[in-house]
Motif scaffolding. Structure first.
Motif, PDB file in Angstrom:
ATOM      1  N   ASP A 164      67.650 -14.152  62.260  1.00 31.16           N
ATOM      2  CA  ASP A 164      67.126 -14.336  63.609  1.00 31.16           C
ATOM      3  C   ASP A 164      65.625 -14.115  63.659  1.00 31.16           C
ATOM      4  OD1 ASP A 164      66.963 -11.646  63.204  1.00 31.16           O
ATOM      5  OD2 ASP A 164      67.957 -11.067  65.065  1.00 31.16           O
ATOM      6  N   GLY A 165      64.986 -13.930  62.489  1.00 27.87           N
ATOM      7  CA  GLY A 165      63.540 -13.791  62.436  1.00 27.87           C
ATOM      8  C   GLY A 165      63.036 -12.370  62.430  1.00 27.87           C
ATOM      9  N   GLU A 166      63.914 -11.378  62.583  1.00 22.55           N
ATOM     10  CA  GLU A 166      63.460  -9.993  62.614  1.00 22.55           C
ATOM     11  C   GLU A 166      63.047  -9.514  61.223  1.00 22.55           C
ATOM     12  OE1 GLU A 166      65.841  -7.087  64.505  1.00 22.55           O
ATOM     13  OE2 GLU A 166      66.241  -8.310  66.281  1.00 22.55           O
ATOM     14  N   LEU A 167      61.993  -8.685  61.196  1.00 21.20           N
ATOM     15  CA  LEU A 167      61.525  -8.122  59.947  1.00 21.20           C
ATOM     16  C   LEU A 167      62.500  -7.045  59.467  1.00 21.20           C
ATOM     17  CD1 LEU A 167      59.214  -7.968  57.844  1.00 21.20           C
ATOM     18  CD2 LEU A 167      58.188  -6.181  59.284  1.00 21.20           C
ATOM     19  N   VAL A 168      62.879  -7.133  58.207  1.00 15.29           N
ATOM     20  CA  VAL A 168      63.761  -6.144  57.588  1.00 15.29           C
ATOM     21  C   VAL A 168      62.930  -5.415  56.545  1.00 15.29           C
ATOM     22  CG1 VAL A 168      65.863  -5.783  56.256  1.00 15.29           C
ATOM     23  CG2 VAL A 168      65.766  -7.610  57.960  1.00 15.29           C
ATOM     24  N   LYS A 169      62.664  -4.143  56.795  1.00 13.80           N
ATOM     25  CA  LYS A 169      61.749  -3.400  55.932  1.00 13.80           C
ATOM     26  C   LYS A 169      62.183  -1.955  55.837  1.00 13.80           C
ATOM     27  CE  LYS A 169      56.798  -2.280  55.512  1.00 13.80           C
ATOM     28  NZ  LYS A 169      55.473  -2.440  56.172  1.00 13.80           N
ATOM     29  N   GLY A 170      62.075  -1.378  54.646  1.00 10.17           N
ATOM     30  CA  GLY A 170      62.451   0.017  54.495  1.00 10.17           C
ATOM     31  C   GLY A 170      62.374   0.452  53.048  1.00 10.17           C
ATOM     32  N   GLU A 171      62.944   1.616  52.773  1.00  8.28           N
ATOM     33  CA  GLU A 171      62.947   2.129  51.411  1.00  8.28           C
ATOM     34  C   GLU A 171      64.135   3.065  51.210  1.00  8.28           C
ATOM     35  OE1 GLU A 171      59.947   5.944  51.729  1.00  8.28           O
ATOM     36  OE2 GLU A 171      59.079   3.979  51.246  1.00  8.28           O
ATOM     37  N   VAL A 172      64.529   3.216  49.954  1.00 10.38           N
ATOM     38  CA  VAL A 172      65.611   4.118  49.559  1.00 10.38           C
ATOM     39  C   VAL A 172      65.060   5.066  48.500  1.00 10.38           C
ATOM     40  CG1 VAL A 172      67.884   4.301  48.499  1.00 10.38           C
ATOM     41  CG2 VAL A 172      67.387   2.390  50.040  1.00 10.38           C
ATOM     42  N   ARG A 173      65.240   6.354  48.743  1.00  8.46           N
ATOM     43  CA  ARG A 173      64.783   7.364  47.783  1.00  8.46           C
ATOM     44  C   ARG A 173      65.976   8.051  47.125  1.00  8.46           C
ATOM     45  NH1 ARG A 173      59.409   9.296  48.400  1.00  8.46           N
ATOM     46  NH2 ARG A 173      58.257   8.180  50.019  1.00  8.46           N
ATOM     47  N   PHE A 174      65.865   8.330  45.848  1.00 11.03           N
ATOM     48  CA  PHE A 174      66.909   9.061  45.125  1.00 11.03           C
ATOM     49  C   PHE A 174      66.255   9.829  43.985  1.00 11.03           C
ATOM     50  CE2 PHE A 174      66.516   4.929  43.142  1.00 11.03           C
ATOM     51  CZ  PHE A 174      66.511   5.206  41.783  1.00 11.03           C
ATOM     52  N   SER A 175      66.960  10.812  43.485  1.00 12.94           N
ATOM     53  CA  SER A 175      66.431  11.643  42.397  1.00 12.94           C
ATOM     54  C   SER A 175      67.019  11.207  41.055  1.00 12.94           C
ATOM     55  CB  SER A 175      66.760  13.120  42.650  1.00 12.94           C
ATOM     56  OG  SER A 175      66.153  13.577  43.840  1.00 12.94           O
ATOM     57  N   TYR A 176      66.216  11.370  40.019  1.00 11.14           N
ATOM     58  CA  TYR A 176      66.668  11.037  38.668  1.00 11.14           C
ATOM     59  C   TYR A 176      66.419  12.246  37.767  1.00 11.14           C
ATOM     60  CZ  TYR A 176      66.987   8.796  34.092  1.00 11.14           C
ATOM     61  OH  TYR A 176      67.336   8.481  32.811  1.00 11.14           O
ATOM     62  N   ASP A 177      67.488  12.710  37.107  1.00  8.35           N
ATOM     63  CA  ASP A 177      67.342  13.842  36.187  1.00  8.35           C
ATOM     64  C   ASP A 177      67.944  13.538  34.821  1.00  8.35           C
ATOM     65  OD1 ASP A 177      70.040  13.884  36.699  1.00  8.35           O
ATOM     66  OD2 ASP A 177      70.075  15.861  37.619  1.00  8.35           O
ATOM     67  N   GLY A 178      67.999  12.250  34.501  1.00  8.34           N
ATOM     68  CA  GLY A 178      68.581  11.829  33.229  1.00  8.34           C
ATOM     69  C   GLY A 178      67.575  11.739  32.098  1.00  8.34           C
ATOM     70  N   LYS A 179      67.988  11.052  31.051  1.00  6.51           N
ATOM     71  CA  LYS A 179      67.169  10.902  29.850  1.00  6.51           C
ATOM     72  C   LYS A 179      65.919  10.078  30.141  1.00  6.51           C
ATOM     73  CE  LYS A 179      67.457   9.254  25.063  1.00  6.51           C
ATOM     74  NZ  LYS A 179      68.329   8.614  24.034  1.00  6.51           N
ATOM     75  N   ILE A 180      64.801  10.506  29.562  1.00  3.58           N
ATOM     76  CA  ILE A 180      63.525   9.807  29.753  1.00  3.58           C
ATOM     77  C   ILE A 180      63.329   8.798  28.624  1.00  3.58           C
ATOM     78  CG2 ILE A 180      61.022  10.082  29.828  1.00  3.58           C
ATOM     79  CD1 ILE A 180      61.446  12.810  31.050  1.00  3.58           C
ATOM     80  N   GLY A 181      62.869   7.596  28.974  1.00  6.20           N
ATOM     81  CA  GLY A 181      62.673   6.555  27.978  1.00  6.20           C
ATOM     82  C   GLY A 181      61.268   5.976  28.013  1.00  6.20           C
ATOM     83  N   LYS A 182      60.946   5.213  26.978  1.00  3.92           N
ATOM     84  CA  LYS A 182      59.647   4.556  26.881  1.00  3.92           C
ATOM     85  C   LYS A 182      59.752   3.099  27.312  1.00  3.92           C
ATOM     86  CE  LYS A 182      57.974   7.428  23.040  1.00  3.92           C
ATOM     87  NZ  LYS A 182      57.422   7.411  21.656  1.00  3.92           N
ATOM     88  N   ALA A 183      58.624   2.532  27.654  1.00  2.00           N
ATOM     89  CA  ALA A 183      58.587   1.130  28.066  1.00  2.00           C
ATOM     90  C   ALA A 183      58.980   0.244  26.888  1.00  2.00           C
ATOM     91  CB  ALA A 183      57.196   0.764  28.550  1.00  2.00           C
ATOM     92  N   PRO A 184      59.821  -0.760  27.108  1.00  2.00           N
ATOM     93  CA  PRO A 184      60.212  -1.665  26.011  1.00  2.00           C
ATOM     94  C   PRO A 184      59.016  -2.482  25.539  1.00  2.00           C
ATOM     95  CG  PRO A 184      60.998  -2.490  28.129  1.00  2.00           C
ATOM     96  CD  PRO A 184      60.452  -1.131  28.387  1.00  2.00           C
ATOM     97  N   ALA A 185      59.139  -3.006  24.331  1.00  2.00           N
ATOM     98  CA  ALA A 185      58.055  -3.794  23.751  1.00  2.00           C
ATOM     99  C   ALA A 185      57.734  -4.985  24.654  1.00  2.00           C
ATOM    100  CB  ALA A 185      58.448  -4.270  22.350  1.00  2.00           C
ATOM    101  N   GLY A 186      56.456  -5.183  24.892  1.00  4.99           N
ATOM    102  CA  GLY A 186      56.027  -6.312  25.718  1.00  4.99           C
ATOM    103  C   GLY A 186      56.149  -6.087  27.215  1.00  4.99           C
ATOM    104  N   TRP A 187      56.526  -4.880  27.601  1.00  5.77           N
ATOM    105  CA  TRP A 187      56.693  -4.600  29.036  1.00  5.77           C
ATOM    106  C   TRP A 187      55.356  -4.661  29.773  1.00  5.77           C
ATOM    107  CZ3 TRP A 187      59.856  -4.133  33.039  1.00  5.77           C
ATOM    108  CH2 TRP A 187      59.404  -3.461  34.164  1.00  5.77           C
ATOM    109  N   LYS A 188      55.373  -5.324  30.908  1.00  3.01           N
ATOM    110  CA  LYS A 188      54.204  -5.395  31.765  1.00  3.01           C
ATOM    111  C   LYS A 188      54.628  -5.043  33.178  1.00  3.01           C
ATOM    112  CE  LYS A 188      50.479  -8.417  33.327  1.00  3.01           C
ATOM    113  NZ  LYS A 188      49.903  -9.799  33.265  1.00  3.01           N
TER     114      LYS A 188
END
Length: 247
Positions: A133-157
C-alpha cells in the motif's frame, strides 16, 4: 468539589475516546518474526538469517547485518518459501472511516546470508522495504552472539550498499507506472490506494479496501469534536454558576 471531579472524569473519558477513535493504522507489511528472534542469544555461527514479513518484501528491499564493532557482514539477500506463522499478526485497515483489524497467518521471508562471525556481542539486522500500500517498512532486530569467532573468508569484501532511493520516496511522488502484464484491473479489485508498483516484483494483492475520501476522516474526528464541545459547555456553565454562600 463534586463538580470539579465530574469535570475531571469527563476530560479523562475524552482523552481515552480520542486514543481509541484516532488510533493510527499499524504498519502494513511489517516484520512478523525473525530467526534468530529479537533479543535472543545465538550460540553458534549461522549461515543465514531469516526475516518473515506479513507480505513479500519489495524486490529492492535493503538488509544489512552489522557486528558489534560496526562491520557489515551480509551477503545478497533473497526471497524464501512462505511459512505459516505460529502466532498471526494483526494489522489495521481504514474502511469507511473505521479501523478494521485483519489477521495475517503467513510469513514471507527474506533470507540474508552472513559472511562470517568476527566477534561476540550484540549484532544488528537492519531492513528497509515498502509495503504493497506504499507504506515505508523500516526497522531493526538485535540479538546477542556468544559463539565461536571466525575470520573473513578468502576474497571477502564487506558490502557498502545503501537503501535504494526509490524506497525512501513517498508514493505520491512516484509516477504511475501503469498496469503490469498479467495484473488485474482496478475495476475488478475495487478501490485501492495509488502505490509505487515499480518497487515490487509482482502486482501486490489488495489486503482490504481503504477509504481515502474526506468522509472517512470526518467520521473519525466527529466523536472527539462533539466531546470537546461538551466539555467546553460544562466548563462555561460552571464558571457562570454563583458560588454558594457560607451560612
Amino acid at each position: 468539589m463534586r463538580l470539579s471531579w465530574r469535570v475531571i472524569w469527563v476530560v479523562f473519558g475524552l482523552v481515552a475516546t480520542i486514543g481509541v477513535v484516532a488510533q493510527p493504522a499499524a504498519a502494513h507489511g511489517q516484520l512478523a518474526v525473525s530467526v534468530p528472534a529479537k533479543d535472543s542469544t545465538v550460540g553458534a555461527p549461522m549461515e543465514k538469517l531469516e526475516l518473515y514479513f506479513t507480505e513479500k518484501p519489495a524486490y529492492n528491499a535493503y538488509f544489512a547485518v552489522v557486528s558489534p564493532s560496526g562491520r557489515r557482514l551480509d551477503g545478497q539477500w533473497s526471497h524464501g518459501e512462505p511459512k505459516r506463522l505460529d502466532e498471526p499478526v494483526r494489522e489495521l485497515f481504514l474502511i469507511n472511516g473505521t479501523w478494521e483489524p485483519k489477521l495475517f497467518e503467513t510469513g514471507f521471508p527474506a533470507m540474508v546470508p552472513v559472511g562470517y562471525w568476527p566477534e561476540q556481542g550484540v549484532y544488528t539486522v537492519k531492513y528497509v522495504s515498502r509495503a504493497s500500500d506504499g507504506e515505508l517498512v523500516k526497522g531493526e532486530v538485535r540479538f546477542s552472539y556468544d559463539g565461536k569467532i571466525g575470520k573473513a573468508p578468502a576474497g571477502w569484501k564487506a558490502p557498502d550498499s545503501e537503501p535504494d532511493p526509490a524506497l525512501l520516496v513517498e508514493p505520491s511522488a512516484v509516477p504511475s507506472p501503469g498496469v503490469q502484464p498479467g495484473a488485474e484491473t482496478q475495476a475488478s479489485q475495487g478501490p485501492q490506494l495509488v502505490q509505487p508498483t515499480s518497487l515490487f516484483s509482482q502486482p501486490a494483492p489488495v489486503a482490504a479496501e481503504e477509504s481515502s475520501g474526506s468522509d472517512g476522516g470526518f467520521v473519525v474526528w466527529l466523536i472527539p469534536a462533539v466531546l470537546v464541545g461538551g466539555v467546553l459547555i460544562l466548563l462555561v456553565s460552571t464558571a457562570r454558576r454563583p458560588a454558594n454562600k457560607i451560612r
